[in-house]
Design a protein around this motif. Structure first.
Motif, mmCIF file in Angstrom:
data_model
loop_
_atom_site.group_PDB
_atom_site.id
_atom_site.type_symbol
_atom_site.label_atom_id
_atom_site.label_comp_id
_atom_site.label_asym_id
_atom_site.label_seq_id
_atom_site.Cartn_x
_atom_site.Cartn_y
_atom_site.Cartn_z
ATOM 1 N N ARG A 73 10.869 -1.585 2.297
ATOM 2 C CA ARG A 73 10.484 -1.296 3.688
ATOM 3 C C ARG A 73 9.012 -0.850 3.796
ATOM 4 N N ASN A 74 8.150 -1.685 3.273
ATOM 5 C CA ASN A 74 6.726 -1.340 3.312
ATOM 6 C C ASN A 74 6.120 -1.604 4.685
ATOM 7 N N ALA A 75 6.660 -0.974 5.709
ATOM 8 C CA ALA A 75 6.086 -1.041 7.048
ATOM 9 C C ALA A 75 4.824 -0.201 7.088
ATOM 10 N N PRO A 76 3.929 -0.416 8.058
ATOM 11 C CA PRO A 76 2.699 0.391 8.137
ATOM 12 C C PRO A 76 2.978 1.881 8.136
ATOM 13 N N GLU A 77 4.013 2.319 8.896
ATOM 14 C CA GLU A 77 4.323 3.737 8.940
ATOM 15 C C GLU A 77 4.736 4.260 7.575
ATOM 16 N N TYR A 78 5.481 3.418 6.843
ATOM 17 C CA TYR A 78 5.933 3.794 5.500
ATOM 18 C C TYR A 78 4.726 3.955 4.571
ATOM 19 N N ASN A 79 3.792 2.994 4.654
ATOM 20 C CA ASN A 79 2.589 3.065 3.827
ATOM 21 C C ASN A 79 1.766 4.299 4.159
ATOM 22 N N GLU A 80 1.633 4.566 5.454
ATOM 23 C CA GLU A 80 0.835 5.713 5.880
ATOM 24 C C GLU A 80 1.447 7.018 5.400
ATOM 25 N N THR A 81 2.788 7.098 5.423
ATOM 26 C CA THR A 81 3.459 8.320 4.967
ATOM 27 C C THR A 81 3.169 8.576 3.502
ATOM 28 N N LEU A 82 3.297 7.538 2.668
ATOM 29 C CA LEU A 82 3.014 7.696 1.242
ATOM 30 C C LEU A 82 1.542 8.041 1.010
ATOM 31 N N GLU A 83 0.668 7.398 1.774
ATOM 32 C CA GLU A 83 -0.762 7.672 1.621
ATOM 33 C C GLU A 83 -1.087 9.120 1.996
ATOM 34 N N GLN A 84 -0.474 9.610 3.079
ATOM 35 C CA GLN A 84 -0.713 10.991 3.501
ATOM 36 C C GLN A 84 -0.180 11.982 2.478
ATOM 37 N N LEU A 85 0.978 11.667 1.884
ATOM 38 C CA LEU A 85 1.515 12.539 0.842
ATOM 39 C C LEU A 85 0.553 12.636 -0.332
ATOM 40 N N GLY A 86 -0.042 11.506 -0.692
ATOM 41 C CA GLY A 86 -0.998 11.503 -1.789
ATOM 42 C C GLY A 86 -2.238 12.317 -1.484
ATOM 43 N N GLN A 87 -2.656 12.335 -0.214
ATOM 44 C CA GLN A 87 -3.828 13.109 0.174
ATOM 45 C C GLN A 87 -3.544 14.606 0.211
ATOM 46 N N VAL A 88 -2.311 14.950 0.601
ATOM 47 C CA VAL A 88 -1.953 16.359 0.746
ATOM 48 C C VAL A 88 -1.679 17.008 -0.602
ATOM 49 N N TYR A 89 -1.014 16.246 -1.509
ATOM 50 C CA TYR A 89 -0.555 16.860 -2.764
ATOM 51 C C TYR A 89 -0.743 15.883 -3.910
ATOM 52 N N THR A 90 -1.454 16.296 -4.952
ATOM 53 C CA THR A 90 -1.698 15.446 -6.117
ATOM 54 C C THR A 90 -1.513 16.261 -7.389
ATOM 55 N N PRO A 91 -0.308 16.269 -7.963
ATOM 56 C CA PRO A 91 -0.088 16.985 -9.233
ATOM 57 C C PRO A 91 -0.817 16.285 -10.369
ATOM 58 N N GLU A 92 -1.019 16.996 -11.474
ATOM 59 C CA GLU A 92 -1.857 16.480 -12.554
ATOM 60 C C GLU A 92 -1.123 16.234 -13.865
#
Length: 515
Positions: A73-92
Protein backbone atom coordinates in the motif's frame (compact mmCIF):
# COMPACT_ATOMS: atom_id res chain seq x y z
CA UNK A 1 -33.06 -23.46 2.00
CA UNK A 2 -31.34 -20.63 3.81
CA UNK A 3 -32.43 -17.04 4.33
CA UNK A 4 -30.26 -14.02 5.09
CA UNK A 5 -32.36 -13.00 8.07
CA UNK A 6 -31.97 -16.39 9.76
CA UNK A 7 -28.22 -16.44 9.14
CA UNK A 8 -27.82 -13.00 10.68
CA UNK A 9 -29.86 -13.87 13.75
CA UNK A 10 -27.77 -16.97 14.39
CA UNK A 11 -24.56 -15.02 13.73
CA UNK A 12 -25.49 -12.43 16.37
CA UNK A 13 -26.14 -15.19 18.91
CA UNK A 14 -22.76 -16.70 18.08
CA UNK A 15 -21.02 -13.35 18.47
CA UNK A 16 -22.53 -12.85 21.92
CA UNK A 17 -20.61 -15.86 23.26
CA UNK A 18 -17.07 -14.71 22.56
CA UNK A 19 -17.31 -11.32 20.91
CA UNK A 20 -13.96 -10.02 22.14
CA UNK A 21 -12.10 -13.15 21.09
CA UNK A 22 -13.74 -13.11 17.67
CA UNK A 23 -12.94 -9.41 17.32
CA UNK A 24 -9.31 -10.05 18.26
CA UNK A 25 -8.98 -12.92 15.79
CA UNK A 26 -10.61 -10.95 12.97
CA UNK A 27 -8.29 -8.00 13.65
CA UNK A 28 -5.25 -10.27 13.76
CA UNK A 29 -6.11 -12.21 10.62
CA UNK A 30 -7.25 -9.05 8.87
CA UNK A 31 -3.88 -7.46 9.63
CA UNK A 32 -1.77 -10.49 8.73
CA UNK A 33 -3.84 -12.09 6.00
CA UNK A 34 -5.39 -9.28 3.97
CA UNK A 35 -7.02 -11.64 1.48
CA UNK A 36 -8.87 -9.97 -1.39
CA UNK A 37 -12.63 -10.45 -1.06
CA UNK A 38 -15.46 -8.91 -3.00
CA UNK A 39 -17.01 -7.68 0.25
CA UNK A 40 -13.88 -5.68 0.94
CA UNK A 41 -14.81 -3.46 -1.98
CA UNK A 42 -18.39 -2.75 -0.99
CA UNK A 43 -17.18 0.29 0.97
CA UNK A 44 -16.20 1.83 -2.37
CA UNK A 45 -19.66 1.08 -3.70
CA UNK A 46 -21.14 2.78 -0.64
CA UNK A 47 -19.14 5.92 -1.47
CA UNK A 48 -20.53 5.94 -5.02
CA UNK A 49 -24.03 5.36 -3.66
CA UNK A 50 -23.80 8.37 -1.35
CA UNK A 51 -22.57 10.44 -4.27
CA UNK A 52 -25.75 9.69 -6.22
CA UNK A 53 -24.63 6.69 -8.25
CA UNK A 54 -24.29 3.01 -7.44
CA UNK A 55 -21.61 0.76 -8.91
CA UNK A 56 -19.20 -1.97 -7.87
CA UNK A 57 -15.48 -1.76 -8.56
CA UNK A 58 -14.36 -3.35 -11.81
CA UNK A 59 -11.93 -6.21 -12.07
CA UNK A 60 -9.32 -3.69 -13.13
CA UNK A 61 -9.87 -1.79 -9.90
CA UNK A 62 -9.66 -5.01 -7.91
CA UNK A 63 -6.38 -5.93 -9.62
CA UNK A 64 -5.03 -2.44 -9.02
CA UNK A 65 -5.83 -2.74 -5.31
CA UNK A 66 -4.21 -6.18 -5.27
CA UNK A 67 -1.07 -4.65 -6.79
CA UNK A 68 -1.13 -1.95 -4.16
CA UNK A 69 -1.41 -4.64 -1.45
CA UNK A 70 1.60 -6.43 -2.91
CA UNK A 71 3.61 -3.21 -2.76
CA UNK A 72 2.49 -2.75 0.86
CA UNK A 73 0.00 0.00 0.00
CA UNK A 74 2.61 2.52 -1.05
CA UNK A 75 0.12 5.36 -1.39
CA UNK A 76 1.48 8.93 -1.10
CA UNK A 77 0.12 9.21 2.44
CA UNK A 78 1.82 5.94 3.36
CA UNK A 79 5.14 7.16 1.93
CA UNK A 80 4.84 10.48 3.71
CA UNK A 81 4.14 8.76 7.04
CA UNK A 82 7.28 6.62 6.77
CA UNK A 83 9.31 9.62 5.65
CA UNK A 84 8.09 11.71 8.60
CA UNK A 85 8.92 8.90 11.01
CA UNK A 86 12.44 8.83 9.64
CA UNK A 87 12.79 12.58 10.14
CA UNK A 88 11.45 12.50 13.69
CA UNK A 89 13.37 9.47 14.98
CA UNK A 90 16.58 7.84 13.72
CA UNK A 91 18.15 5.20 16.01
CA UNK A 92 21.80 4.32 15.44
CA UNK A 93 22.51 0.85 16.82
CA UNK A 94 21.10 -2.65 16.68
CA UNK A 95 19.32 -4.86 14.16
CA UNK A 96 15.91 -3.20 14.71
CA UNK A 97 17.51 0.21 14.10
CA UNK A 98 18.83 -0.95 10.72
CA UNK A 99 15.46 -2.38 9.72
CA UNK A 100 13.56 0.73 10.88
CA UNK A 101 15.95 3.10 9.11
CA UNK A 102 15.78 1.21 5.82
CA UNK A 103 11.97 1.15 5.95
CA UNK A 104 11.83 4.91 6.43
CA UNK A 105 14.49 5.53 3.78
CA UNK A 106 12.86 3.25 1.20
CA UNK A 107 9.32 4.32 2.24
CA UNK A 108 8.23 0.68 2.18
CA UNK A 109 7.90 -1.82 5.00
CA UNK A 110 8.45 -4.89 2.82
CA UNK A 111 11.29 -3.63 0.63
CA UNK A 112 12.85 -1.75 3.51
CA UNK A 113 13.00 -5.03 5.41
CA UNK A 114 14.49 -6.89 2.44
CA UNK A 115 17.07 -4.14 1.93
CA UNK A 116 17.95 -4.27 5.63
CA UNK A 117 18.55 -8.02 5.34
CA UNK A 118 20.77 -7.27 2.34
CA UNK A 119 22.73 -4.75 4.42
CA UNK A 120 23.14 -7.13 7.36
CA UNK A 121 23.89 -10.43 5.63
CA UNK A 122 25.05 -9.57 2.09
CA UNK A 123 26.77 -6.24 2.85
CA UNK A 124 24.64 -4.38 0.30
CA UNK A 125 25.72 -6.54 -2.65
CA UNK A 126 22.27 -7.46 -4.01
CA UNK A 127 20.94 -5.51 -7.02
CA UNK A 128 17.55 -3.77 -7.01
CA UNK A 129 16.14 -6.47 -9.27
CA UNK A 130 17.11 -9.14 -6.76
CA UNK A 131 15.59 -7.07 -3.95
CA UNK A 132 12.27 -6.78 -5.82
CA UNK A 133 12.31 -10.48 -6.68
CA UNK A 134 13.05 -11.33 -3.04
CA UNK A 135 10.11 -9.16 -1.96
CA UNK A 136 7.75 -10.95 -4.34
CA UNK A 137 9.01 -14.36 -3.19
CA UNK A 138 8.55 -13.39 0.47
CA UNK A 139 4.99 -12.25 -0.23
CA UNK A 140 4.14 -15.47 -2.05
CA UNK A 141 5.63 -17.61 0.72
CA UNK A 142 3.83 -15.55 3.35
CA UNK A 143 0.56 -15.90 1.46
CA UNK A 144 1.01 -19.65 1.04
CA UNK A 145 2.31 -20.67 4.45
CA UNK A 146 0.93 -18.04 6.83
CA UNK A 147 -1.95 -15.92 5.55
CA UNK A 148 -4.01 -18.60 3.84
CA UNK A 149 -3.58 -21.09 6.68
CA UNK A 150 -4.61 -18.47 9.25
CA UNK A 151 -7.81 -17.87 7.26
CA UNK A 152 -8.64 -21.55 7.67
CA UNK A 153 -7.83 -21.33 11.39
CA UNK A 154 -10.21 -18.38 11.70
CA UNK A 155 -12.96 -20.40 10.04
CA UNK A 156 -12.32 -23.25 12.48
CA UNK A 157 -12.64 -20.89 15.44
CA UNK A 158 -15.93 -19.47 14.15
CA UNK A 159 -17.40 -22.92 13.51
CA UNK A 160 -16.49 -24.19 16.98
CA UNK A 161 -17.81 -21.00 18.52
CA UNK A 162 -21.31 -21.87 17.26
CA UNK A 163 -21.56 -24.97 19.45
CA UNK A 164 -19.16 -24.42 22.35
CA UNK A 165 -18.93 -21.79 25.07
CA UNK A 166 -15.21 -21.11 25.38
CA UNK A 167 -13.25 -21.68 22.19
CA UNK A 168 -9.49 -21.44 22.64
CA UNK A 169 -7.52 -18.90 20.63
CA UNK A 170 -5.17 -21.75 19.72
CA UNK A 171 -7.75 -22.91 17.17
CA UNK A 172 -6.30 -20.26 14.91
CA UNK A 173 -3.35 -22.66 14.53
CA UNK A 174 -5.63 -25.61 13.80
CA UNK A 175 -4.06 -26.74 10.46
CA UNK A 176 -0.61 -26.83 12.04
CA UNK A 177 -1.79 -28.62 15.18
CA UNK A 178 -3.43 -31.47 13.27
CA UNK A 179 -0.36 -31.68 11.01
CA UNK A 180 -2.27 -30.93 7.82
CA UNK A 181 -0.77 -27.52 7.13
CA UNK A 182 0.95 -28.65 3.91
CA UNK A 183 -2.27 -29.88 2.31
CA UNK A 184 -4.09 -26.80 3.57
CA UNK A 185 -1.41 -24.47 2.21
CA UNK A 186 -1.46 -26.14 -1.21
CA UNK A 187 -5.25 -26.06 -1.56
CA UNK A 188 -5.55 -22.47 -0.36
CA UNK A 189 -2.68 -21.28 -2.55
CA UNK A 190 -4.29 -23.00 -5.53
CA UNK A 191 -7.51 -21.16 -4.65
CA UNK A 192 -5.69 -17.80 -4.52
CA UNK A 193 -3.89 -18.52 -7.79
CA UNK A 194 -7.07 -19.46 -9.66
CA UNK A 195 -8.86 -16.37 -8.36
CA UNK A 196 -5.90 -14.27 -9.52
CA UNK A 197 -6.18 -15.75 -13.02
CA UNK A 198 -9.96 -15.34 -13.11
CA UNK A 199 -9.55 -11.70 -12.09
CA UNK A 200 -7.91 -11.14 -15.48
CA UNK A 201 -11.25 -11.82 -17.16
CA UNK A 202 -14.19 -9.43 -17.31
CA UNK A 203 -16.47 -10.95 -14.69
CA UNK A 204 -14.99 -14.35 -13.89
CA UNK A 205 -13.09 -13.16 -10.85
CA UNK A 206 -16.24 -12.16 -8.96
CA UNK A 207 -18.05 -15.36 -9.90
CA UNK A 208 -15.16 -17.60 -8.87
CA UNK A 209 -14.74 -15.83 -5.56
CA UNK A 210 -18.24 -16.96 -4.70
CA UNK A 211 -17.74 -20.38 -6.26
CA UNK A 212 -14.65 -21.03 -4.09
CA UNK A 213 -16.00 -19.30 -0.97
CA UNK A 214 -16.64 -22.53 0.98
CA UNK A 215 -13.13 -23.97 0.52
CA UNK A 216 -11.65 -22.44 3.74
CA UNK A 217 -14.61 -23.77 5.76
CA UNK A 218 -14.38 -27.23 4.22
CA UNK A 219 -10.68 -27.32 5.14
CA UNK A 220 -11.52 -26.04 8.62
CA UNK A 221 -13.80 -29.05 9.11
CA UNK A 222 -11.56 -31.62 7.45
CA UNK A 223 -8.11 -30.49 6.22
CA UNK A 224 -7.48 -34.06 5.06
CA UNK A 225 -9.62 -33.51 1.95
CA UNK A 226 -7.78 -33.42 -1.37
CA UNK A 227 -7.50 -30.15 -3.25
CA UNK A 228 -9.52 -31.42 -6.23
CA UNK A 229 -12.29 -32.71 -3.97
CA UNK A 230 -12.36 -29.43 -2.01
CA UNK A 231 -12.84 -27.39 -5.18
CA UNK A 232 -15.55 -29.71 -6.52
CA UNK A 233 -17.41 -29.75 -3.23
CA UNK A 234 -17.30 -25.96 -2.87
CA UNK A 235 -18.53 -25.45 -6.43
CA UNK A 236 -21.39 -27.86 -5.85
CA UNK A 237 -22.34 -26.24 -2.53
CA UNK A 238 -22.39 -22.79 -4.14
CA UNK A 239 -24.23 -23.92 -7.27
CA UNK A 240 -27.45 -21.94 -7.33
CA UNK A 241 -26.31 -19.94 -4.28
CA UNK A 242 -23.83 -17.49 -5.80
CA UNK A 243 -26.41 -14.81 -6.58
CA UNK A 244 -28.05 -15.25 -3.17
CA UNK A 245 -24.67 -14.86 -1.50
CA UNK A 246 -24.01 -11.77 -3.59
CA UNK A 247 -27.30 -10.31 -2.38
CA UNK A 248 -26.35 -11.34 1.16
CA UNK A 249 -23.21 -9.20 0.76
CA UNK A 250 -25.34 -6.33 -0.50
CA UNK A 251 -27.49 -6.57 2.62
CA UNK A 252 -24.53 -5.28 4.63
CA UNK A 253 -24.47 -2.09 2.58
CA UNK A 254 -26.22 -0.08 5.32
CA UNK A 255 -23.49 -0.98 7.80
CA UNK A 256 -20.84 -0.05 5.27
CA UNK A 257 -22.42 3.32 4.60
CA UNK A 258 -22.50 3.92 8.35
CA UNK A 259 -18.84 2.90 8.47
CA UNK A 260 -17.96 5.96 6.38
CA UNK A 261 -19.08 8.20 9.22
CA UNK A 262 -16.91 6.41 11.79
CA UNK A 263 -13.64 6.91 9.86
CA UNK A 264 -13.49 3.17 9.17
CA UNK A 265 -13.56 2.13 12.83
CA UNK A 266 -16.95 0.39 12.63
CA UNK A 267 -15.65 -1.90 9.91
CA UNK A 268 -13.07 -3.42 12.24
CA UNK A 269 -14.94 -3.47 15.55
CA UNK A 270 -18.25 -4.81 14.21
CA UNK A 271 -18.75 -5.29 10.46
CA UNK A 272 -15.87 -7.72 9.83
CA UNK A 273 -16.63 -10.00 12.84
CA UNK A 274 -20.35 -9.87 12.00
CA UNK A 275 -19.83 -10.75 8.32
CA UNK A 276 -17.43 -13.59 9.15
CA UNK A 277 -19.92 -15.03 11.66
CA UNK A 278 -22.65 -14.87 8.98
CA UNK A 279 -20.42 -16.74 6.51
CA UNK A 280 -19.89 -19.45 9.13
CA UNK A 281 -23.67 -19.78 9.42
CA UNK A 282 -23.94 -19.92 5.63
CA UNK A 283 -21.46 -22.79 5.51
CA UNK A 284 -23.48 -24.71 8.10
CA UNK A 285 -26.66 -24.35 6.05
CA UNK A 286 -24.95 -25.37 2.80
CA UNK A 287 -23.28 -28.27 4.59
CA UNK A 288 -26.64 -29.65 5.73
CA UNK A 289 -27.87 -29.52 2.14
CA UNK A 290 -24.69 -31.22 0.90
CA UNK A 291 -25.18 -34.10 3.35
CA UNK A 292 -28.89 -34.43 2.57
CA UNK A 293 -28.32 -34.42 -1.19
CA UNK A 294 -25.14 -36.49 -0.93
CA UNK A 295 -23.05 -34.19 -3.05
CA UNK A 296 -19.82 -35.63 -4.50
CA UNK A 297 -17.22 -35.97 -1.71
CA UNK A 298 -19.78 -35.22 1.02
CA UNK A 299 -18.19 -38.01 3.08
CA UNK A 300 -15.38 -35.60 3.98
CA UNK A 301 -17.88 -33.54 5.97
CA UNK A 302 -17.54 -35.93 8.90
CA UNK A 303 -16.89 -33.71 11.95
CA UNK A 304 -20.34 -34.10 13.51
CA UNK A 305 -19.18 -32.74 16.89
CA UNK A 306 -18.53 -29.39 15.22
CA UNK A 307 -22.23 -28.95 14.49
CA UNK A 308 -23.85 -30.57 17.51
CA UNK A 309 -25.14 -28.29 20.25
CA UNK A 310 -23.20 -29.05 23.43
CA UNK A 311 -22.99 -27.93 27.02
CA UNK A 312 -19.23 -28.52 27.02
CA UNK A 313 -16.93 -25.56 27.45
CA UNK A 314 -14.77 -26.42 24.46
CA UNK A 315 -14.51 -28.91 21.62
CA UNK A 316 -13.49 -32.46 22.74
CA UNK A 317 -10.21 -32.75 20.83
CA UNK A 318 -9.81 -36.46 21.66
CA UNK A 319 -12.93 -37.26 19.60
CA UNK A 320 -11.85 -35.35 16.51
CA UNK A 321 -11.63 -37.67 13.44
CA UNK A 322 -8.01 -36.66 12.80
CA UNK A 323 -7.02 -36.83 16.45
CA UNK A 324 -3.37 -37.77 16.94
CA UNK A 325 -2.27 -38.73 20.49
CA UNK A 326 1.28 -37.57 19.78
CA UNK A 327 0.06 -34.20 18.59
CA UNK A 328 -2.24 -33.97 21.57
CA UNK A 329 0.62 -34.71 23.95
CA UNK A 330 2.74 -32.04 22.30
CA UNK A 331 -0.14 -29.56 22.43
CA UNK A 332 -0.83 -30.27 26.10
CA UNK A 333 2.60 -29.78 27.61
CA UNK A 334 1.93 -29.30 31.31
CA UNK A 335 3.13 -25.73 31.60
CA UNK A 336 0.65 -25.06 34.44
CA UNK A 337 2.67 -27.28 36.74
CA UNK A 338 3.86 -26.34 40.23
CA UNK A 339 7.65 -26.34 40.51
CA UNK A 340 9.40 -27.68 43.60
CA UNK A 341 11.97 -25.51 45.40
CA UNK A 342 14.73 -27.82 44.13
CA UNK A 343 13.57 -27.38 40.54
CA UNK A 344 13.28 -23.61 40.92
CA UNK A 345 16.88 -23.40 42.21
CA UNK A 346 18.23 -25.66 39.47
CA UNK A 347 16.20 -23.82 36.80
CA UNK A 348 17.61 -20.51 38.08
CA UNK A 349 21.19 -21.71 37.68
CA UNK A 350 20.48 -23.47 34.38
CA UNK A 351 19.20 -20.31 32.75
CA UNK A 352 21.78 -18.10 34.39
CA UNK A 353 24.42 -20.30 32.75
CA UNK A 354 22.56 -20.41 29.43
CA UNK A 355 22.40 -16.61 29.47
CA UNK A 356 26.13 -16.44 30.17
CA UNK A 357 26.88 -18.84 27.30
CA UNK A 358 24.63 -16.80 25.00
CA UNK A 359 26.40 -13.50 25.67
CA UNK A 360 29.88 -15.02 25.66
CA UNK A 361 29.10 -16.64 22.30
CA UNK A 362 27.98 -13.31 20.83
CA UNK A 363 31.39 -11.80 21.58
CA UNK A 364 33.32 -14.93 20.70
CA UNK A 365 31.79 -15.39 17.25
CA UNK A 366 31.15 -11.71 16.60
CA UNK A 367 34.47 -10.18 17.70
CA UNK A 368 36.66 -13.28 17.89
CA UNK A 369 37.53 -12.75 21.56
CA UNK A 370 36.47 -14.44 24.78
CA UNK A 371 34.76 -12.06 27.22
CA UNK A 372 33.58 -13.19 30.65
CA UNK A 373 30.32 -11.27 30.59
CA UNK A 374 28.48 -10.00 33.65
CA UNK A 375 28.96 -8.46 37.08
CA UNK A 376 29.93 -11.82 38.61
CA UNK A 377 33.08 -13.84 37.99
CA UNK A 378 31.42 -17.25 37.71
CA UNK A 379 29.88 -18.70 34.53
CA UNK A 380 26.44 -17.25 35.14
CA UNK A 381 24.33 -14.17 34.52
CA UNK A 382 21.74 -14.19 37.31
CA UNK A 383 19.55 -11.65 35.50
CA UNK A 384 18.51 -14.42 33.08
CA UNK A 385 17.81 -16.88 35.88
CA UNK A 386 15.93 -14.26 37.90
CA UNK A 387 13.76 -13.30 34.94
CA UNK A 388 13.04 -16.95 34.17
CA UNK A 389 12.06 -17.82 37.73
CA UNK A 390 9.89 -14.71 38.10
CA UNK A 391 7.87 -15.37 34.96
CA UNK A 392 7.11 -19.02 35.82
CA UNK A 393 6.05 -17.99 39.33
CA UNK A 394 4.23 -14.72 38.59
CA UNK A 395 2.66 -15.41 35.18
CA UNK A 396 1.14 -18.82 35.85
CA UNK A 397 -2.41 -17.47 35.70
CA UNK A 398 -1.80 -16.03 32.22
CA UNK A 399 -0.37 -19.14 30.53
CA UNK A 400 -3.63 -20.00 28.74
CA UNK A 401 -3.41 -16.65 26.97
CA UNK A 402 -0.12 -16.67 25.02
CA UNK A 403 -0.41 -13.11 23.74
CA UNK A 404 -0.98 -11.75 27.25
CA UNK A 405 1.87 -13.96 28.50
CA UNK A 406 4.19 -12.46 25.88
CA UNK A 407 3.48 -8.86 26.90
CA UNK A 408 3.61 -9.69 30.60
CA UNK A 409 6.97 -11.40 30.03
CA UNK A 410 8.24 -8.28 28.27
CA UNK A 411 7.01 -6.19 31.21
CA UNK A 412 8.57 -8.39 33.92
CA UNK A 413 11.90 -8.80 32.13
CA UNK A 414 11.98 -5.10 31.26
CA UNK A 415 11.48 -4.08 34.91
CA UNK A 416 14.17 -6.53 36.07
CA UNK A 417 16.70 -5.39 33.48
CA UNK A 418 16.03 -1.69 34.03
CA UNK A 419 16.32 -1.71 37.79
CA UNK A 420 19.33 -4.02 37.82
CA UNK A 421 21.11 -1.60 35.47
CA UNK A 422 20.04 1.31 37.68
CA UNK A 423 21.30 -0.47 40.81
CA UNK A 424 24.65 -1.33 39.25
CA UNK A 425 25.17 2.28 38.16
CA UNK A 426 24.25 3.66 41.58
CA UNK A 427 26.36 0.99 43.30
CA UNK A 428 29.51 1.04 41.16
CA UNK A 429 29.07 3.95 38.72
CA UNK A 430 29.64 1.57 35.79
CA UNK A 431 27.55 0.10 33.00
CA UNK A 432 27.51 -3.62 32.25
CA UNK A 433 25.31 -2.87 29.23
CA UNK A 434 24.24 0.33 27.48
CA UNK A 435 21.56 0.51 24.80
CA UNK A 436 21.97 4.20 24.02
CA UNK A 437 21.37 4.63 20.28
CA UNK A 438 19.30 1.45 19.98
CA UNK A 439 15.76 1.49 18.62
CA UNK A 440 13.27 2.61 21.32
CA UNK A 441 15.61 2.53 24.32
CA UNK A 442 14.87 3.92 27.79
CA UNK A 443 17.86 5.65 29.40
CA UNK A 444 20.08 3.11 27.69
CA UNK A 445 19.03 0.46 30.23
CA UNK A 446 16.42 -1.37 28.15
CA UNK A 447 15.50 -1.30 24.44
CA UNK A 448 12.84 -2.73 22.16
CA UNK A 449 15.24 -5.19 20.55
CA UNK A 450 16.25 -6.74 23.86
CA UNK A 451 12.69 -6.79 25.20
CA UNK A 452 11.46 -8.51 22.06
CA UNK A 453 14.07 -11.24 22.53
CA UNK A 454 13.17 -11.51 26.22
CA UNK A 455 9.47 -11.79 25.34
CA UNK A 456 9.96 -14.55 22.79
CA UNK A 457 12.57 -16.32 24.90
CA UNK A 458 10.38 -16.00 27.98
CA UNK A 459 7.43 -17.62 26.22
CA UNK A 460 9.67 -20.46 25.03
CA UNK A 461 10.90 -20.74 28.62
CA UNK A 462 7.38 -20.93 30.11
CA UNK A 463 5.82 -23.28 27.58
CA UNK A 464 8.72 -25.54 26.60
CA UNK A 465 12.07 -25.15 28.37
CA UNK A 466 11.02 -24.87 32.01
CA UNK A 467 8.73 -27.97 31.84
CA UNK A 468 11.46 -29.81 29.92
CA UNK A 469 14.15 -29.05 32.53
CA UNK A 470 11.73 -29.76 35.36
CA UNK A 471 11.15 -33.27 33.98
CA UNK A 472 14.91 -33.82 33.92
CA UNK A 473 15.43 -32.48 37.44
CA UNK A 474 12.62 -34.69 38.80
CA UNK A 475 14.63 -37.73 37.79
CA UNK A 476 17.54 -36.70 40.01
CA UNK A 477 17.32 -38.45 43.41
CA UNK A 478 16.13 -36.02 46.07
CA UNK A 479 19.28 -36.22 48.24
CA UNK A 480 21.61 -35.69 45.29
CA UNK A 481 19.49 -32.78 44.05
CA UNK A 482 19.66 -31.15 47.50
CA UNK A 483 23.46 -31.53 47.56
CA UNK A 484 23.76 -30.00 44.06
CA UNK A 485 21.55 -27.06 45.09
CA UNK A 486 23.56 -26.51 48.28
CA UNK A 487 26.88 -26.52 46.40
CA UNK A 488 25.62 -24.12 43.73
CA UNK A 489 24.14 -21.73 46.30
CA UNK A 490 27.35 -21.77 48.35
CA UNK A 491 29.59 -21.05 45.36
CA UNK A 492 27.17 -18.38 44.14
CA UNK A 493 27.08 -16.71 47.57
CA UNK A 494 30.88 -16.62 47.64
CA UNK A 495 30.98 -15.17 44.12
CA UNK A 496 28.40 -12.55 45.13
CA UNK A 497 30.40 -11.47 48.19
CA UNK A 498 33.65 -11.22 46.21
CA UNK A 499 32.01 -9.43 43.24
CA UNK A 500 30.46 -6.83 45.51
CA UNK A 501 33.99 -5.75 46.40
CA UNK A 502 35.78 -6.59 43.14
CA UNK A 503 33.15 -6.69 40.34
CA UNK A 504 33.99 -8.30 37.03
CA UNK A 505 34.92 -5.44 34.67
CA UNK A 506 37.11 -4.53 31.73
CA UNK A 507 37.10 -4.59 27.94
CA UNK A 508 33.83 -5.89 26.52
CA UNK A 509 32.27 -5.87 30.00
CA UNK A 510 32.06 -2.32 31.35
CA UNK A 511 33.77 -0.18 28.69
CA UNK A 512 30.55 1.66 27.76
CA UNK A 513 30.15 5.38 27.32
CA UNK A 514 27.92 7.24 29.76
CA UNK A 515 24.36 8.16 28.72
Amino acid sequence: MWHAKGLKQNAKKSLQKNFWRILGICLLVGFIATGMRVTHHVDNAAKHFIGGRFEFPSNAQIMNELYQDIRQRNAPEYNETLEQLGQVYTPEKGVLARIYNRMTEDKSVLYGFVNAMDDIFLKDKATQGIIILAGVVILLLFLAFISNILLVGQCRFLLENRSYQQVKLGRLLFPWRVRRWRKTAFTMFERSFFIFLWDLTIIGGIIKRYSYKMIPYILAENPDIGHTEAFELSRKMMYGNKMKTFLLDLSFLGWRVLNLFTFGILRYVWINPYVEAVYAELYCSLRQEALAQKYPHYEYLNDTLLFTASSLEDYPVEQYPLYNPNTKKWMKTDYRRTYSIRSVILIFFSFSMIGWLWEVSLHLFGDGVFVNRGFFHGPWLPIYGTGGVLIILLLKKFVDRPLVTFFMTVLVCGIVEYFVALFLWEFKQMYWWNYTGYFLNLHGRICAEGLLIFGLGGCAFIYILAPFFDEIFKKIPKKIAIIICAVLLTVFAADTAYSMIHPNSGAGITDYETH
